[in-house]
Motif scaffolding. Sequence first.
Motif, PDB file in Angstrom:
ATOM      1  N   SER A 239      48.237  35.198  50.542  1.00  0.00           N
ATOM      2  CA  SER A 239      49.340  36.339  50.226  1.00  0.00           C
ATOM      3  C   SER A 239      48.273  37.568  49.849  1.00  0.00           C
ATOM      4  N   LEU A 240      48.711  38.720  50.374  1.00  0.00           N
ATOM      5  CA  LEU A 240      47.852  40.048  50.161  1.00  0.00           C
ATOM      6  C   LEU A 240      48.611  41.006  49.070  1.00  0.00           C
ATOM      7  N   SER A 241      48.166  40.550  48.023  1.00  0.00           N
ATOM      8  CA  SER A 241      48.699  41.160  46.756  1.00  0.00           C
ATOM      9  C   SER A 241      48.210  42.617  46.491  1.00  0.00           C
ATOM     10  N   LEU A 242      49.072  43.575  46.034  1.00  0.00           N
ATOM     11  CA  LEU A 242      48.807  44.833  45.773  1.00  0.00           C
ATOM     12  C   LEU A 242      47.833  45.216  44.560  1.00  0.00           C
ATOM     13  N   GLU A 243      48.095  44.104  43.683  1.00  0.00           N
ATOM     14  CA  GLU A 243      47.334  44.284  42.552  1.00  0.00           C
ATOM     15  C   GLU A 243      46.040  43.660  42.685  1.00  0.00           C
ATOM     16  N   PRO A 244      44.930  44.289  42.032  1.00  0.00           N
ATOM     17  CA  PRO A 244      43.519  43.874  42.257  1.00  0.00           C
ATOM     18  C   PRO A 244      43.420  42.403  41.496  1.00  0.00           C
ATOM     19  N   ARG A 245      43.038  41.589  42.297  1.00  0.00           N
ATOM     20  CA  ARG A 245      42.829  40.079  41.827  1.00  0.00           C
ATOM     21  C   ARG A 245      41.368  39.834  41.179  1.00  0.00           C
ATOM     22  N   LYS A 246      41.483  39.031  40.155  1.00  0.00           N
ATOM     23  CA  LYS A 246      40.261  38.755  39.386  1.00  0.00           C
ATOM     24  C   LYS A 246      39.888  37.457  40.121  1.00  0.00           C
ATOM     25  N   LYS A 247      38.780  37.593  40.831  1.00  0.00           N
ATOM     26  CA  LYS A 247      38.213  36.460  41.585  1.00  0.00           C
ATOM     27  C   LYS A 247      36.790  36.086  40.935  1.00  0.00           C
ATOM     28  N   LEU A 248      36.984  34.774  40.279  1.00  0.00           N
ATOM     29  CA  LEU A 248      35.904  34.475  39.510  1.00  0.00           C
ATOM     30  C   LEU A 248      34.546  34.186  40.217  1.00  0.00           C
ATOM     31  N   LEU A 249      34.685  33.951  41.703  1.00  0.00           N
ATOM     32  CA  LEU A 249      33.534  33.549  42.525  1.00  0.00           C
ATOM     33  C   LEU A 249      32.833  34.780  42.648  1.00  0.00           C
ATOM     34  N   GLU A 250      33.516  36.012  42.570  1.00  0.00           N
ATOM     35  CA  GLU A 250      32.713  37.251  43.054  1.00  0.00           C
ATOM     36  C   GLU A 250      32.108  38.039  41.759  1.00  0.00           C
ATOM     37  N   ASP A 251      32.349  37.690  40.312  1.00  0.00           N
ATOM     38  CA  ASP A 251      31.978  38.212  39.464  1.00  0.00           C
ATOM     39  C   ASP A 251      30.351  37.837  39.241  1.00  0.00           C
ATOM     40  N   ASN A 252      29.593  38.661  38.427  1.00  0.00           N
ATOM     41  CA  ASN A 252      28.118  38.476  38.254  1.00  0.00           C
ATOM     42  C   ASN A 252      27.928  37.108  37.504  1.00  0.00           C
ATOM     43  N   PHE A 253      28.556  36.637  36.744  1.00  0.00           N
ATOM     44  CA  PHE A 253      28.296  35.214  36.017  1.00  0.00           C
ATOM     45  C   PHE A 253      28.282  34.305  37.148  1.00  0.00           C
ATOM     46  N   THR A 254      29.281  34.183  38.044  1.00  0.00           N
ATOM     47  CA  THR A 254      29.269  33.152  39.004  1.00  0.00           C
ATOM     48  C   THR A 254      28.330  33.298  40.018  1.00  0.00           C
ATOM     49  N   ARG A 255      27.897  34.727  40.379  1.00  0.00           N
ATOM     50  CA  ARG A 255      26.641  34.571  41.200  1.00  0.00           C
ATOM     51  C   ARG A 255      25.312  34.381  40.630  1.00  0.00           C
ATOM     52  N   THR A 256      25.380  34.347  39.251  1.00  0.00           N
ATOM     53  CA  THR A 256      24.098  33.829  38.565  1.00  0.00           C
ATOM     54  C   THR A 256      24.058  32.389  38.719  1.00  0.00           C
ATOM     55  N   PHE A 257      25.345  31.863  38.490  1.00  0.00           N
ATOM     56  CA  PHE A 257      25.498  30.385  38.317  1.00  0.00           C
ATOM     57  C   PHE A 257      25.107  29.774  39.800  1.00  0.00           C
ATOM     58  N   LYS A 258      25.384  30.544  40.894  1.00  0.00           N
ATOM     59  CA  LYS A 258      25.158  29.921  42.077  1.00  0.00           C
ATOM     60  C   LYS A 258      23.613  29.906  42.337  1.00  0.00           C
ATOM     61  N   LEU A 259      22.884  30.801  41.631  1.00  0.00           N
ATOM     62  CA  LEU A 259      21.350  30.811  41.838  1.00  0.00           C
ATOM     63  C   LEU A 259      20.820  29.815  41.061  1.00  0.00           C
TER      64      LEU A 259
END
Length: 699
Positions: free
Chosen positions: A386-406
Amino acid sequence: MNVTGGFISDERREIVQSASGSDISSKSPRSTQVHGKGSPVNHDRQSRSRIDGRPKKGGCGGKGTWGGLLDTDSSYALDPNDPNYDSSEEYGHPNARKSAPDFDAFKKKATIIVEEYFATDDVDSATNELKELAMPSYNYYFVKKLVSMAMDRHDHEKEMAAVLLSALYADVIDAPQVYRGFSKLVESADDLIVDIPDTVDILALFIARAVVDDILPPAFLKKQIALLPNDSKGVEVLERAEKGYLAAPMHAEIIERRWRVSKKTVEDVKARINNLLIEYVTSGDKKEAYRCIKDLKVPFFHHEIVKRALVMAMERRQAEDRLLDLLKEVAEEGLINSSQITKGFDRMIDTIEDLSLDIPNAQRILKSLISKATSDGWLCASSLRSLSLEPRKKLLEDNFTRTFKLKSQSIVQEYFLTGDISEVFSCLEAENRTSSGELNAIFIKRLITLAMDRKNREKEMASVLLSSLCFPADDVVNGFVMLIESADDTALDNPVVVEDLAMFLARAVVDEVLAPQHLEEVGSQFLGTDSIGGKVLQMAKSLLKARLSGERILRCWGGGGSSRPGWAVEDVKHKIGKLLEEYESGGDIREAYRCIKELGMPFFHHEVVKKAMVMVMEKKNDRLWGLLAHCFGSGLITMNQMTKGFSRVEESLDDLALDVPDARKQFLAYVEKAKTTGWLDSSFHYGNSINGKENGACQ
């Protein structure tokens, strides 16, 4: 004439004297040389040393010219029945008994040089390091080690090994040592095939490549076959090299290019896709664009073409119709299949928020593109996210998740070095305090991704850790879904990604990390048997359906890095039963502890817990309870394995109650006792562990 006697023994002495610096010019028996292509070459044309007139490089006149010691058959095999036999010649020198420590040191240093070379791809550095060892009589071992280590790696490392051998030949490693190194490899083919199933084909290709590169004489094949038993795998290797590779038309070109195709990287392919789309927008030549797409030869990566074409259409509005027309044609012609088309659009939907920063109306334009593609019949909109018109909060893209990946990458790399599972637990608890399922899935993806790019030892360690972590099943499923979604990109660097993922998935089922029904859940995310997800699922099911599948899958990567060639589940269960019986009948607790530790399978300690608890309830003897307390207190058996063991006891209570009527009552009492002593988490409840499996609890 005795093959191992007569002038052959003289030749051995020549090799030894050559290795130790003795003059061999007076002993060289040849008068003519034989060129690598089989044509006679006049002895006088041979390259000679300006100092004493002897042929350079130990008797060989350079690449493509065969002679010197090789003419007298340097493919000798040491024969204990030979009256001239000297066991010290196994080390390549008459004083080898005294030199054995030197040879051991050479072996260790050779391994380090090869490892560093594969990591750096620095031919000059590897050459200099081998020269510095200054042990030319052992160089045959370096040849053997380099090739055998490359055989267990990707095509990139195989090509690197072939390049290094060609660079070292004559200048650093003389012809007899190269010859002997390949002889040793052929002789050890029966052993190599235990760990490398396709040994016959890979080693045959290495030999064929050596012949093509003029570092091994064509006569090597026939001479070696004569020295090997008929049922030897080495014979198969040599026959495959001769008939399968060297006898083929244009064999030199085919062999030279065999391992080079894998050097294509993700960035290279993306650059080529970008260039062909720019060229198409400029010229409008659809046939040329079609040819370029076909020449890429990456059908599993066609979603990148779709995505980049859509981005270009959004950035260059005047080129929209032309780009959509190209996508329509390649879709209708079947060059890009429907699953790749869908994946390309899905990737656009996933990145639309970032794209909106550069293209203000990105969402509206993308909706328009989806509508046009759907109306033209080459896109099924219902299969898109689905292509929502509202901005979606995606955990995978936030800073905390990027740090966790590293940090996950660092945790996994440290684990591969130390093997310390308890340290992984501590790090994950610190980094994922909320026990986020999404972060668990990310960790699983990173763990298996890093393991797939390494050797069997790390793959086994990854499976062991996955079993020990006891993540909820839903998180494990999501981790595998993420792995399969990124498999297209991974396939560029790892051609066997489908086989690796299928084995990891099957192993997760055998280790009871996942239940068989979870395979269907993974498969439901990927439509069609032609998709990578479909192929992974189909292969995993085939592995699990095979005869003795459990044992074979558990042994696929060597059984936890043990030096044993493999182990059977029933054998391990039998050993556990025996050691518990011995301890229960009066054995020493330290001896029982040592035996459990020496099993070398921490992921299977739940079986110790299960068998011990069954014996405790059957014999109403708490001696084994004391053993479990000792193992838990010392950290040998973790809480995860305790939980899994108690869960398995609960599953078997119906059968146990036939022999022990009060089994349920006893089990309930022991569960409470285990909670009190800290073995089990307070959330563990009798009657819920089975249901917990389906809800993602520890199994």
